[in-house]
Write a protein that holds these residues in place. Structure first.
Motif, PDB file in Angstrom:
ATOM      1  N   ASP A 188      62.219  61.903  29.014  1.00  0.00           N
ATOM      2  CA  ASP A 188      63.651  61.731  29.205  1.00  0.00           C
ATOM      3  C   ASP A 188      64.122  62.563  30.397  1.00  0.00           C
ATOM      4  OD1 ASP A 188      63.904  64.382  28.359  1.00  0.00           O
ATOM      5  OD2 ASP A 188      64.607  63.861  26.349  1.00  0.00           O
ATOM      6  N   GLN A 189      65.427  62.617  30.607  1.00  0.00           N
ATOM      7  CA  GLN A 189      65.954  63.316  31.788  1.00  0.00           C
ATOM      8  C   GLN A 189      65.706  64.817  31.734  1.00  0.00           C
ATOM      9  OE1 GLN A 189      70.302  63.129  31.998  1.00  0.00           O
ATOM     10  NE2 GLN A 189      70.400  62.693  29.803  1.00  0.00           N
ATOM     11  N   HIS A 190      65.362  65.346  30.554  1.00  0.00           N
ATOM     12  CA  HIS A 190      65.057  66.770  30.411  1.00  0.00           C
ATOM     13  C   HIS A 190      63.546  67.020  30.410  1.00  0.00           C
ATOM     14  CE1 HIS A 190      69.290  67.261  29.576  1.00  0.00           C
ATOM     15  NE2 HIS A 190      69.206  66.433  28.548  1.00  0.00           N
ATOM     16  N   LYS A 191      62.768  65.984  30.771  1.00  0.00           N
ATOM     17  CA  LYS A 191      61.303  66.055  30.840  1.00  0.00           C
ATOM     18  C   LYS A 191      60.665  66.237  29.458  1.00  0.00           C
ATOM     19  CE  LYS A 191      61.638  65.730  35.283  1.00  0.00           C
ATOM     20  NZ  LYS A 191      61.372  64.422  35.944  1.00  0.00           N
ATOM     21  N   GLU A 205      67.915  54.785  29.402  1.00  0.00           N
ATOM     22  CA  GLU A 205      67.173  55.610  30.357  1.00  0.00           C
ATOM     23  C   GLU A 205      67.119  54.965  31.744  1.00  0.00           C
ATOM     24  OE1 GLU A 205      66.268  58.620  29.714  1.00  0.00           O
ATOM     25  OE2 GLU A 205      66.702  58.571  27.578  1.00  0.00           O
ATOM     26  N   VAL A 210      66.357  57.422  34.970  1.00  0.00           N
ATOM     27  CA  VAL A 210      65.210  58.229  34.531  1.00  0.00           C
ATOM     28  C   VAL A 210      63.934  57.393  34.564  1.00  0.00           C
ATOM     29  CG1 VAL A 210      64.225  59.540  32.612  1.00  0.00           C
ATOM     30  CG2 VAL A 210      66.678  59.704  33.112  1.00  0.00           C
TER      31      VAL A 210
END
Length: 263
Positions: A188-191, A205, A210
């Motif tokens: 996700d966008q926070h890895k 996503e 992302v």
């Protein structure tokens, strides 16, 4: 012809050839799995293609994550994928005690390929063909190792995205599909790893930017396969134990809409 157990179709990227220790470990696990389940190995070879084209001083570009392949480059792309990458993997398989048979998408009519769009050059989109050849190989205990080179009915050589190639092979055989590479799954966008990905989460996503480019091609192929097979498709790291991946303990499971909707 005797009915066979639904196989496991494993797609690996060409970068696996640069990690022989991981490749040997995966092939050893495939040998163990083969005792109970037929296995197909489908591979790409992007790094080899890049190296060969660079050596020939030919440029290589991508559109939407797909490699643009002019017809005049196909002899080199074919040589890298159906030649060097395929035979290197077959040699590694032999060293692991397996009995591989190197194939391409055009062999035995296992797929039918059409031109995707002229803007991509000689890039193909595959569809299911006839499973007879693969069924016979399973009966003999062979490991099919399939490169992503196909051709049209008119004999025009085509470069096919390996994720899409593996998807079609899984559809053809009604098998479980694993898309393995050097990434842990879809992030996700926070890895952080997304353990399960349905259509709604995928759209979210994508809209966030992302999931894009090559990962979008991979996830779209996985979602297509999940819908066709009506079962999850797993995107995972090839260094993870194969048993963990098959038992849903590693990677991202791409879930078909029919399961998320309760149908």
């Amino acid at each position: 012809m005797a009915e066979i157990t639904p196989p496991v179709v494993i797609k690996v990227g060409g970068a696996l050839l640069d990690s022989p220790h991981i490749a040997n470990q995966l092939l050893a696990e495939i040998k163990t799995l083969q005792a109970s389940t037929p296995v197909v190995l489908v591979h790409g070879g992007g790094p080899l293609v890049e190296t060969m084209l660079s050596a020939m001083q030919l440029t290589s570009t991508k559109i939407d994550g797909l490699r643009v392949t002019p017809d005049e480059q196909m002899p080199y792309v074919c040589g890298a994928l159906a030649g060097s990458a395929n035979k290197s993997l077959c040699a590694m398989a032999i060293a692991a005690g397996l009995n591989p048979v190197g194939l391409s998408l055009m062999d035995g009519g296992i797929t039918q390929c059409q031109l995707l769009d002229e803007k991509y050059g000689a890039v193909g989109i595959p569809a299911t063909g006839k499973p007879a050849l693969l069924a016979r190989l399973f009966e003999g205990g062979f490991l099919p190792v399939i490169s992503s080179i196909g051709c049209t009915d008119e004999g025009r050589l085509l470069n096919v995205n390996a994720d899409q190639a593996a998807t079609v092979i899984a559809e053809l055989l009604g098998g479980k599909l694993l898309l393995l590479s050097n990434v842990d799954g879809v992030l996700d966008q926070h890895k952080a790893l997304i353990s399960e990905l349905d259509q709604a989460r995928l759209q979210e996503e994508v809209s966030l930017g992302v999931i894009k480019d090559g990962m979008l091609v991979k996830v779209s192929a996985a979602m297509q396969a999940a819908q066709q097979l009506n079962q999850p498709v797993t995107i995972a790291n090839w260094s993870a134990p194969l048993t963990a991946i098959l038992n849903n303990q590693s990677g991202t499971r791409v879930i078909p809409a029919t399961q998320t909707s309760g149908a």
